[in-house]
Design an enzyme around this catalytic site. Structure first.
Site, PDB file in Angstrom:
ATOM      1  N   LYS A 187       0.628  -1.162  -0.019  1.00  0.00           N
ATOM      2  CA  LYS A 187       0.219   0.363   0.049  1.00  0.00           C
ATOM      3  C   LYS A 187       0.921   1.261   0.634  1.00  0.00           C
ATOM      4  CE  LYS A 187      -3.485   2.829   0.314  1.00  0.00           C
ATOM      5  NZ  LYS A 187      -3.890   3.555  -0.602  1.00  0.00           N
TER       6      LYS A 187
ATOM      7  N   HIS B 254      -0.575  14.658 -14.811  1.00  0.00           N
ATOM      8  CA  HIS B 254      -0.798  15.924 -14.980  1.00  0.00           C
ATOM      9  C   HIS B 254      -0.320  17.058 -13.923  1.00  0.00           C
ATOM     10  CE1 HIS B 254      -4.261  13.937 -16.937  1.00  0.00           C
ATOM     11  NE2 HIS B 254      -4.456  13.387 -16.511  1.00  0.00           N
TER      12      HIS B 254
ATOM     13  N   ARG C 294      -8.550  17.413   3.655  1.00  0.00           N
ATOM     14  CA  ARG C 294      -7.214  17.281   4.570  1.00  0.00           C
ATOM     15  C   ARG C 294      -5.987  17.348   3.043  1.00  0.00           C
ATOM     16  NH1 ARG C 294      -9.162  11.455   7.104  1.00  0.00           N
ATOM     17  NH2 ARG C 294      -9.858  11.545   4.853  1.00  0.00           N
TER      18      ARG C 294
ATOM     19  N   CYS D 188      -4.022  10.953   1.742  1.00  0.00           N
ATOM     20  CA  CYS D 188      -3.087   9.760   2.163  1.00  0.00           C
ATOM     21  C   CYS D 188      -1.959  10.278   1.075  1.00  0.00           C
ATOM     22  CB  CYS D 188      -3.682   9.190   0.764  1.00  0.00           C
ATOM     23  SG  CYS D 188      -5.350   8.493   1.353  1.00  0.00           S
TER      24      CYS D 188
HETATM   25  P1  NAD Z   1     -11.202   9.078   8.689  1.00  0.00           P
HETATM   26  O1  NAD Z   1     -11.092  10.245   9.297  1.00  0.00           O
HETATM   27  O2  NAD Z   1     -12.729   9.297   7.334  1.00  0.00           O
HETATM   28  O3  NAD Z   1     -12.189   8.469   8.807  1.00  0.00           O
HETATM   29  C1  NAD Z   1     -11.951   7.525  10.247  1.00  0.00           C
HETATM   30  C2  NAD Z   1     -13.402   7.431  11.037  1.00  0.00           C
HETATM   31  O4  NAD Z   1     -13.088   6.571  12.403  1.00  0.00           O
HETATM   32  C3  NAD Z   1     -14.039   8.377  12.168  1.00  0.00           C
HETATM   33  O5  NAD Z   1     -15.384   8.971  11.341  1.00  0.00           O
HETATM   34  C4  NAD Z   1     -13.389   8.167  13.215  1.00  0.00           C
HETATM   35  O6  NAD Z   1     -14.413   8.973  13.777  1.00  0.00           O
HETATM   36  C5  NAD Z   1     -13.327   6.852  13.668  1.00  0.00           C
HETATM   37  N1  NAD Z   1     -13.526   6.284  14.193  1.00  0.00           N
HETATM   38  C6  NAD Z   1     -11.326   6.816  14.900  1.00  0.00           C
HETATM   39  N2  NAD Z   1     -11.588   5.712  16.285  1.00  0.00           N
HETATM   40  C7  NAD Z   1     -12.539   4.672  16.422  1.00  0.00           C
HETATM   41  C8  NAD Z   1     -12.178   3.985  16.851  1.00  0.00           C
HETATM   42  N3  NAD Z   1     -12.201   3.315  17.548  1.00  0.00           N
HETATM   43  N4  NAD Z   1     -13.954   3.099  17.161  1.00  0.00           N
HETATM   44  C9  NAD Z   1     -14.551   3.380  15.638  1.00  0.00           C
HETATM   45  N5  NAD Z   1     -14.717   4.913  15.049  1.00  0.00           N
HETATM   46  C10 NAD Z   1     -13.498   4.503  15.319  1.00  0.00           C
HETATM   47  O7  NAD Z   1     -10.453   8.227   7.594  1.00  0.00           O
HETATM   48  P2  NAD Z   1     -10.855   7.311   5.846  1.00  0.00           P
HETATM   49  O8  NAD Z   1     -10.494   8.702   5.218  1.00  0.00           O
HETATM   50  O9  NAD Z   1     -11.737   6.401   5.848  1.00  0.00           O
HETATM   51  O10 NAD Z   1      -9.047   6.768   6.182  1.00  0.00           O
HETATM   52  C11 NAD Z   1      -9.494   5.292   6.826  1.00  0.00           C
HETATM   53  C12 NAD Z   1      -8.192   4.581   6.764  1.00  0.00           C
HETATM   54  O11 NAD Z   1      -8.335   3.838   4.716  1.00  0.00           O
HETATM   55  C13 NAD Z   1      -6.734   5.422   6.745  1.00  0.00           C
HETATM   56  O12 NAD Z   1      -5.737   4.219   7.218  1.00  0.00           O
HETATM   57  C14 NAD Z   1      -6.552   6.441   5.252  1.00  0.00           C
HETATM   58  O13 NAD Z   1      -5.420   6.418   4.866  1.00  0.00           O
HETATM   59  C15 NAD Z   1      -6.987   4.540   4.095  1.00  0.00           C
HETATM   60  N6  NAD Z   1      -7.309   5.298   3.771  1.00  0.00           N
HETATM   61  C16 NAD Z   1      -7.985   5.963   3.151  1.00  0.00           C
HETATM   62  C17 NAD Z   1      -8.356   6.320   1.769  1.00  0.00           C
HETATM   63  C18 NAD Z   1      -9.442   7.193   1.125  1.00  0.00           C
HETATM   64  O14 NAD Z   1      -9.299   7.845  -0.048  1.00  0.00           O
HETATM   65  N7  NAD Z   1      -9.673   8.068   1.740  1.00  0.00           N
HETATM   66  C19 NAD Z   1      -8.184   5.440   0.687  1.00  0.00           C
HETATM   67  C20 NAD Z   1      -7.469   4.144   1.409  1.00  0.00           C
HETATM   68  C21 NAD Z   1      -6.646   3.871   1.966  1.00  0.00           C
END
Ligand code: NAD
Length: 442
Positions: free
Chosen positions: A207, A254, A331, A263
């Site tokens: 990843k 681009h 972000r 990310c």
């Molecule tokens: P986000 O901040 O949008 O969501 C995380 C959620 O987890 C929040 O709503 C938070 O309240 C909740 N949370 C935290 N601790 C918790 C707990 N103990 N119990 C229950 N809920 C809890 O984050 P995201 O963008 O969805 O990213 C999540 C992961 O996925 C990260 O590691 C990120 O790197 C990875 N990721 C993100 C993307 C993207 O495009 N956003 C793509 C691939 C991978």
């Protein structure tokens, strides 16, 4: 399969809704009660095209539910996905694992029967071992396997990416866990999406390697763009010229204001730290991080230069605040550094974004927010396109120009996404500046 999805953010909510749509029974759990209340009332906490319809349909079919506590859902689950945030740790840039570890501890207390715990969050190499250790320590009786299943979806196209992935990476060498993972993703094999099975550490690193590679590709073309400006070449033609070579490929070539988002910035930094700790520094990625950081602020200087060297007292209209189109995610958006740079130089900034205004309001309190692109440009000395929303691709340039400042010099259009061509902009009376292309004065 019964699935508990811990974290209902961009990844958890989309993954949960898509897995429910495959026919699994999914409970999304988030510790933010407002988010759960909003979801239970049918309101999406994020903007992602198609998500509201997908969620509503699966809730209606009884396959998708939202809770703020995990006990019941985890106890019943065949698989528990961890999809909580892994932001940069304040101060040193390492990935902050506190949310993942807290979730692991809580999961351990509620597990019953053989459970597959899946880290979907992006976590540094070895974090699966740590999750395993925490669960074993918290609940020594638990029967479980920890699997790495990193997510590659892109915000703005998240549902399509989840349902039609290029590949599904599964990191485990535990046969029972492999069977559960294959069953969860079985509906996708009809679309011929390959499940690529590997070791857990390898999956975790895959990843980071993917994100670092894409960030490097963007940064490469951005540096070529700077060179193009100096030597009178056109970066879009260069990008096409190299992208048609299928060893290179045209995606992520681009030129623009630098990568941002939830990310790439944090993941490249975390990879750099992991590699330094392992005694094998990744100098290429270190440079990518440094070049990209400098670039965002440099974009403010580019606007200032296009405005004749000073923006003091001038009104600058910024179109697009989110880090990319079709999301409300702010972000690490390049707009944050660009707006700050312009304000530091004495400019007044007004902005408009089709979906990002609600997120932007609290983090950009000194920026005036407008209702649409034309209202944003009202009386402005320059318009800066920061995010390439479709709504900005076919602006009525005559109307835009008329709404701008009527001082003697031609109003400036700085197009940081190269969505206009210089000739058209000039015909409408703009001084136009793109990225990696010659400056054209009206
Ligand atoms: P986000 O901040 O949008 O969501 C995380 C959620 O987890 C929040 O709503 C938070 O309240 C909740 N949370 C935290 N601790 C918790 C707990 N103990 N119990 C229950 N809920 C809890 O984050 P995201 O963008 O969805 O990213 C999540 C992961 O996925 C990260 O590691 C990120 O790197 C990875 N990721 C993100 C993307 C993207 O495009 N956003 C793509 C691939 C991978």
């Amino acid at each position: 399969m019964k699935i508990a999805m811990i974290g209902a953010g961009y990844v958890g909510l989309v993954s949960g809704a898509c897995l429910a749509d495959f026919g699994h029974t999914v409970v999304c759990i988030d510790r933010d009660p407002d988010k759960i209340a909003s979801l239970n009332a049918g309101r999406m906490p994020i903007y992602e095209p198609g998500l509201d319809v997908l969620v509503a349909e699966n809730v209606r079919q009884g396959r998708l539910a939202f809770r703020s506590t995990m006990r019941e859902a985890v106890a019943e689950a065949d698989a528990v996905f961890i999809a909580v945030g892994t932001p940069s740790r304040r101060g040193d840039g390492f990935a902050d694992m506190s949310f993942v570890r807290a979730a692991a501890q809580e999961i351990a207390k509620s597990m019953s029967g053989f459970t597959v715990v899946v880290t979907k969050s992006t976590v540094p190499v070895g974090e699966g071992d740590e999750v395993e250790r925490i669960i074993r320590e918290t609940n020594p009786e638990a029967q479980f396997a920890v699997v790495s299943n990193p997510e590659f979806l892109r915000e703005g196209a998240a549902i399509a990416d989840f349902k039609r992935p290029d590949r599904i990476v599964v990191g485990t060498d535990e046969p029972r866990a492999e069977k559960v993972m294959r069953e969860i993703y079985r509906p996708l094999s009809l679309n011929a999406a390959p499940i690529y099975l590997m070791g857990r550490r390898t999956a975790e690193l895959t990843k980071y390697a993917a994100n670092a590679f894409l960030a490097a590709k963007i940064t490469f073309i951005n540096e070529i763009a700077d060179l193009c400006e100096e030597v009178g070449a056109d970066v879009q033609a260069v990008a096409r010229g190299i992208g048609l070579d299928n060893r290179i490929g045209s995606k992520f070539l681009h030129a623009g204001p630098g990568y941002g988002g939830s990310c790439f910035p944090k993941d490249t930094l975390a990879l750099v730290k992991t590699a330094q700790d392992a005694g094998t520094p990744l100098r290429l990625v270190e440079t990518v991080v440094a070049v990209n950081d400098q670039r965002k602020r440099a974009m403010a200087r580019k606007v200032i230069k296009a405005c004749g060297g000073s923006v003091r007292g001038k009104m600058i209209a910024v179109l697009g605040l989110t880090f990319k189109p079709e999301t409300d995610d702010m972000r690490d958006a390049p707009s944050l550094a660009i707006v700050a740079g312009l304000q530091d130089a004495g400019a007044k900034v007004r902005a408009y974004d089709p979906e990002g205004m609600e997120q932007a309001r609290p983090i950009m309190p000194t920026v005036e927010l407008a209702e649409n692109a034309y209202a944003c440009a009202e009386g402005a000395d320059a318009v800066v396109i920061v995010t390439e929303w479709n709504a900005f691709r076919a602006l009525d340039l005559t109307r835009l120009r008329k709404s701008m400042s009527s001082s003697d010099s031609a109003p400036v259009l700085v197009d940081l996404r190269n969505i206009y061509d210089a000739k058209t902009a000039m015909e409408h009376g703009f001084t136009y500046e793109g990225v990696g292309r010659a400056v054209t004065k009206a």
